[in-house]
Design a protein around this motif. Structure first.
Motif, PDB file in Angstrom:
ATOM      1  N   GLN A 175       0.835  -1.202   0.000  1.00  0.00           N
ATOM      2  CA  GLN A 175       0.000   0.000   0.000  1.00  0.00           C
ATOM      3  C   GLN A 175       0.864   1.244   0.000  1.00  0.00           C
ATOM      4  N   LYS A 176       1.921   1.213   0.825  1.00  0.00           N
ATOM      5  CA  LYS A 176       2.849   2.346   0.879  1.00  0.00           C
ATOM      6  C   LYS A 176       3.506   2.549  -0.484  1.00  0.00           C
ATOM      7  N   ASN A 177       3.883   1.423  -1.117  1.00  0.00           N
ATOM      8  CA  ASN A 177       4.518   1.526  -2.431  1.00  0.00           C
ATOM      9  C   ASN A 177       3.578   2.177  -3.437  1.00  0.00           C
ATOM     10  N   ARG A 178       2.293   1.788  -3.373  1.00  0.00           N
ATOM     11  CA  ARG A 178       1.319   2.374  -4.297  1.00  0.00           C
ATOM     12  C   ARG A 178       1.212   3.870  -4.062  1.00  0.00           C
ATOM     13  N   LEU A 179       1.157   4.226  -2.780  1.00  0.00           N
ATOM     14  CA  LEU A 179       1.054   5.640  -2.416  1.00  0.00           C
ATOM     15  C   LEU A 179       2.294   6.385  -2.907  1.00  0.00           C
ATOM     16  N   ALA A 180       3.453   5.743  -2.735  1.00  0.00           N
ATOM     17  CA  ALA A 180       4.712   6.365  -3.161  1.00  0.00           C
ATOM     18  C   ALA A 180       4.731   6.530  -4.676  1.00  0.00           C
ATOM     19  N   LYS A 181       4.210   5.526  -5.392  1.00  0.00           N
ATOM     20  CA  LYS A 181       4.180   5.612  -6.848  1.00  0.00           C
ATOM     21  C   LYS A 181       3.306   6.786  -7.294  1.00  0.00           C
ATOM     22  N   ALA A 182       2.134   6.912  -6.631  1.00  0.00           N
ATOM     23  CA  ALA A 182       1.221   8.006  -6.977  1.00  0.00           C
ATOM     24  C   ALA A 182       1.865   9.355  -6.672  1.00  0.00           C
ATOM     25  N   THR A 183       2.543   9.440  -5.507  1.00  0.00           N
ATOM     26  CA  THR A 183       3.210  10.683  -5.123  1.00  0.00           C
ATOM     27  C   THR A 183       4.282  11.045  -6.138  1.00  0.00           C
ATOM     28  N   LEU A 184       5.039  10.036  -6.551  1.00  0.00           N
ATOM     29  CA  LEU A 184       6.119  10.259  -7.517  1.00  0.00           C
ATOM     30  C   LEU A 184       5.551  10.772  -8.838  1.00  0.00           C
ATOM     31  N   LYS A 185       4.456  10.172  -9.276  1.00  0.00           N
ATOM     32  CA  LYS A 185       3.830  10.563 -10.536  1.00  0.00           C
ATOM     33  C   LYS A 185       3.414  12.040 -10.482  1.00  0.00           C
ATOM     34  N   LYS A 186       2.793  12.397  -9.336  1.00  0.00           N
ATOM     35  CA  LYS A 186       2.328  13.770  -9.153  1.00  0.00           C
ATOM     36  C   LYS A 186       3.522  14.730  -9.155  1.00  0.00           C
ATOM     37  N   TYR A 187       4.581  14.309  -8.449  1.00  0.00           N
ATOM     38  CA  TYR A 187       5.772  15.150  -8.339  1.00  0.00           C
ATOM     39  C   TYR A 187       6.400  15.367  -9.714  1.00  0.00           C
ATOM     40  N   LEU A 188       6.514  14.290 -10.497  1.00  0.00           N
ATOM     41  CA  LEU A 188       7.133  14.402 -11.818  1.00  0.00           C
ATOM     42  C   LEU A 188       6.305  15.297 -12.727  1.00  0.00           C
ATOM     43  N   ALA A 189       4.960  15.175 -12.612  1.00  0.00           N
ATOM     44  CA  ALA A 189       4.086  16.028 -13.418  1.00  0.00           C
ATOM     45  C   ALA A 189       4.283  17.491 -13.049  1.00  0.00           C
ATOM     46  N   GLU A 190       4.398  17.761 -11.737  1.00  0.00           N
ATOM     47  CA  GLU A 190       4.622  19.136 -11.274  1.00  0.00           C
ATOM     48  C   GLU A 190       5.954  19.670 -11.780  1.00  0.00           C
ATOM     49  N   GLN A 191       6.990  18.806 -11.703  1.00  0.00           N
ATOM     50  CA  GLN A 191       8.317  19.216 -12.168  1.00  0.00           C
ATOM     51  C   GLN A 191       8.279  19.580 -13.643  1.00  0.00           C
ATOM     52  N   LYS A 192       7.546  18.770 -14.417  1.00  0.00           N
ATOM     53  CA  LYS A 192       7.445  18.987 -15.854  1.00  0.00           C
ATOM     54  C   LYS A 192       6.776  20.328 -16.124  1.00  0.00           C
TER      55      LYS A 192
END
Lengths: 459, 356
Positions: free
Chosen positions: A431-448
């Motif tokens: 569950q934590k990994n899923r949350l981390a994956k979602a957070t990472l996706k959001k972060y990368l989108a923001e960075q872009k």
């Protein structure tokens, strides 16, 4: 041709074994032939039985539909059509609430029990590679191992010389599930034809069956059938979960590593589930699209655990009823195996193209253990098949450091569940990994977005 | 949507009739098939969804924290038994007081801090037992109690409980006691079943080159001066093999720690017998098998364990050869505990298929 060779690392072996977990097999239903169940009163055809865009219904309420008739067309490039599995009348086109809380469109059909077959169902004439891909596209076949990726997309290859090997995923590493095993035993002739099709149209130089060593009957059947075929290799692998994970199986059968962000084709491999291949052969021979599935019905609450041939769209309640109902009160019911399966909120949800098992667990099995402190034992790290570091993900997530997650490669996690399984503190690592994956996706989108903003300013 | 809880009656395996809620089974159905019989469902009162919807995986391995700790306790049993045989009643009193006070201290500390009481995970018992086995028989019971409280409350509890401590609680407590109660903790007590001809430990004899060494066989069975649990090599080895067989620890740390000490001592002394004496004396075996393999404070990956063990061995040898203390295992493990997070980071594997 880009073959990725394993590089020698300072602290890693040149050729390494991927770790995994010894999960209990529970392959209780492997020896029994699949039984066809009668047509239920009502079926629900969901429009999201594949990965990608929803299918678009092409029938209206009140229409009379027949077996094999196309009732919804593909909604995009990565999508698949839906064919009716029964004959009957379209009652309504509505939505179904799934366990993740989303409403998905679905066609509800009242059956008439006649099972009249549509005129659309005709043997397919396949002369060229293009015909072959087109046929798969029209068949509505998706990855039947559970992922549901539209199969034709995998076969839409521009340069066929790229294909060095076709890996047939017969690992079936999830506990309980035996539907692929039954397909290999009961539908061997279709598999044989499927392999011939691959040889003919794909020009595959090697066809490798990757199968776990706990399916002796299937291994015997395969080796007997393909003993004269020089191109076919049967690779018997240890029963170590997750042997059937795409990247894991490609590595264990061909010693090739699919790099991050690349497809198996980039390392010269096409990978396909064994049941998917059998269905392709059946479609080309008979013209009957994907309308039924072998589903393993098992779990401590099921009266008669067995494999059932189910029309797609049948409510899981009807399937459990066909298997003698429950002998005990179910507390958790799920699609798929217990390692990656999806728990369901009710028994009204239908069997989809992706469903290869439905399990019902009693109170004891269904109770989620309470997590305690991480004791830093390293079991999750040392068992992760992809060499990831789940506690580090959790730490980076708790400290809100998405830039750490980029370095830790949380995006590679396939959520196989090994880390949670082996954890002695019963921590919800997946569950934590899923949350981390979602957070990472959001972060990368923001960075872009930020980056684009900067570029616009510079202009 | 109607919010109705339905009940149905079915006969369980004992032939008893059971009434069960089925609101979650089907929102429309009025019957359910149980044991091949269609049972009517009676709609009664309001209810909600009863099926457990949780994230995958839905199965868990049987290994739990308390089972691991129980395995460690079982592995320490031979050493504890040997200590009572060798050192008599005093050893027994020390073990009981340390274990009991460690469990009690954790319970009181967690209750006072309004935390969840976790004495059932047995880690406090393991800490207490390890501490007791690392003390000589000259230590009075109340000093053992103070040591246990330091280990469980100061070293473990204040840092967040099990798994959160950065230093090994038993070792830290022992080192603090060595400084606070040098006379008793630093003493070299001979087993009570031996005619006490010498009051020095073999390490002291080796270092000062004065005194009579016990034979290697006597060293192996524990007939020599030292802490109550550290002397009987055979008991410790049995415990270590048990832990490896149960897959609680891997071979890396103990084998490489002891092996490196042996090789270094062989090079530095040029004498196999001295090297053998070195690995059988002091707290090397108990340290390498039980302390340097503590999960929370040592590296998780195989290569990390190798680095950790080599580091421990080098520091142990340096202290034994050139330091002012005769023994250095505790200090070496404590020192390497501090480096553990860095070793873990250094030995992190490249993700499979990851592109840097």
């Amino acid at each position: 041709m880009n073959i990725i060779k394993i590089k020698k690392g300072v602290l890693s072996m040149p050729l390494f074994k991927l770790p995994g977990a010894h999960v209990p097999h529970h392959k209780n239903t492997a020896s029994k032939q699949a039984v066809k169940m009668p047509v239920p009163k009502e079926i629900i055809m969901q429009m999201n039985m594949h990965i990608g865009a929803f299918a678009q219904p092409i029938v209206n309420v009140g229409d009379h539909v027949l077996v094999g008739q196309k009732i919804a067309q593909a909604g995009g490039y990565i999508s698949a059509p839906v064919h009716c599995s029964v004959s009957g009348v379209v009652k309504k086109i509505d939505t179904v609430l799934e366990s993740d809380g989303t409403h998905v469109p679905a066609i509800f059909i009242e059956t008439d029990g006649m099972q009249e077959i549509s005129d659309e169902v005709q043997p397919i004439k396949v002369d060229s590679y293009e015909d072959f891909v087109e046929a798969i596209k029209n068949s509505g076949i998706v990855g039947l191992g559970g992922a549901g990726f539209p199969t034709y997309v995998k076969f839409a290859i521009k340069d066929l010389s790229q294909v060095e090997a076709v890996v047939i995923n017969a690992a079936e590493c999830e506990p309980y599930i035996t539907s692929d095993t039954r397909t290999m035993i009961d539908h061997l002739f279709e598999l044989e034809e499927g392999v011939k099709l691959l040889e003919k149209f794909l020009g595959a130089k090697r066809i490798i069956f990757g199968i776990e060593n706990n399916k002796k009957e299937a291994i015997d059947a395969l080796s007997k059938t393909f003993k004269d075929d020089q191109k076919v290799e049967i690779k018997v692998l240890p029963a170590l979960y997750p042997q059937g994970g795409e990247k894991v199986l490609i590595y264990n059968t061909t010693k090739r590593i699919v790099p991050e962000g690349k497809l198996p084709l980039d390392v010269g491999v096409v990978i396909i589930n064994v049941t998917t291949l059998a269905w392709i052969a059946r479609y080309i021979k008979t013209g009957m699209p994907l309308v039924e599935k072998v589903v393993t019905v098992d779990g401590s609450c099921v009266a008669n655990p067995q494999n059932v041939i189910v029309p797609i769209g049948t409510k899981i309640k009807d399937v459990f009823d066909f298997c003698g109902g429950f002998k005990e009160m179910p507390y958790k019911v799920m699609y798929g195996g217990p390692m990656m399966g999806v728990a369901l909120p009710n028994l009204d949800l239908p069997i989809t193209k992706r469903t290869n098992a439905i399990l019902a667990f009693n109170q004891k099995e269904a109770t989620v253990p309470e997590p305690s402190n991480c004791i830093n034992c390293g079991r999750c790290i040392n068992h992760c098949p992809l060499h990831l570091d789940p506690p580090a993900f959790a730490k980076a997530l708790d400290l809100n450091r998405p830039e750490e997650l980029v370095k830790l490669k949380v995006n590679l996690c396939m959520e196989c569940g090994v880390c949670s399984f082996v954890c002695p503190a019963k921590r919800p690592l997946v569950q934590k990994n899923r949350l981390a994956k979602a957070t990472l996706k959001k972060y990368l989108a923001e960075q872009k977005k930020k980056e684009e903003g900067k570029q616009n300013e510079n202009k | 949507m109607t919010k109705n809880t339905r009940y149905y009656v079915f006969t369980d395996s004992n032939g008893k009739q059971k009434k069960v809620k089925v609101s979650h089974l089907d929102s429309n159905a009025n019957s359910i098939n149980v044991k091949g019989k269609v049972q009517p469902i009676t709609v009664t009162e309001a209810g909600t969804n009863d099926l457990i919807v949780s994230s995958s995986p839905h199965v868990w391995s049987k290994t739990t924290t308390s089972k691991i700790m129980l395995d460690v306790l079982i592995a320490l049993l031979p050493a504890a038994f040997a200590s009572v045989v060798l050192f008599g009643l005093q050893a027994f009193i020390l073990i009981v007081s340390c274990v009991a006070s460690a469990i009690l201290a954790e319970w009181i500390f967690q209750a006072l801090c309004k935390q969840k009481v976790t004495i059932s995970d047995l880690s406090a018992a393991v800490t207490g037992l390890l501490l007791a086995l690392n003390l000589p028989a000259s230590v009075p019971w109340w000093q053992g109690v103070i040591g246990s409280i330091i280990a469980v409350v100061v070293v473990k509890g204040l840092f967040g409980g099990i798994g959160k401590n950065f230093a090994n609680p038993a070792i830290t407590a022992r080192v603090i006691m060595l400084l606070a109660f040098s006379a008793t903790v630093g003493a070299a007590v001979q087993p009570s079943i031996v005619d006490a001809t010498s009051t020095a430990t073999p390490l002291y004899i080796l270092k000062e080159n004065y005194g009579i060494l016990p034979s290697l066989f006597e060293m192996f069975v524990g007939l020599r001066g030292g802490a109550i649990g550290e002397t009987c090599a055979i008991a410790l080895l049995i415990g270590g093999i048990y832990l490896m067989a149960r897959k609680v620890i891997t071979w890396h740390t103990p084998v490489i720690f002891v092996g490196t000490v042996f090789i270094l001592m062989l090079i530095l002394n040029g004498n196999v017998e001295v090297a053998l004496y070195e690995i059988l004396s002091g707290g090397l075996l108990i340290g390498a098998i039980f302390m340097a393999t503590d999960y929370a404070t040592t590296p998780t990956r195989a290569w990390g364990k190798v680095i950790f063990a080599i580091g421990c061995a080098i520091i142990t040898v340096a202290i034994r050869m050139w330091g002012s203390y005769p023994e250095g295992v505790s200090f070496s493990i404590l020192f390497m505990n501090i480096l553990t997070p860095y070793i873990d980071r250094l030995t992190r594997k490249k993700p499979f298929g990851g592109v840097r």
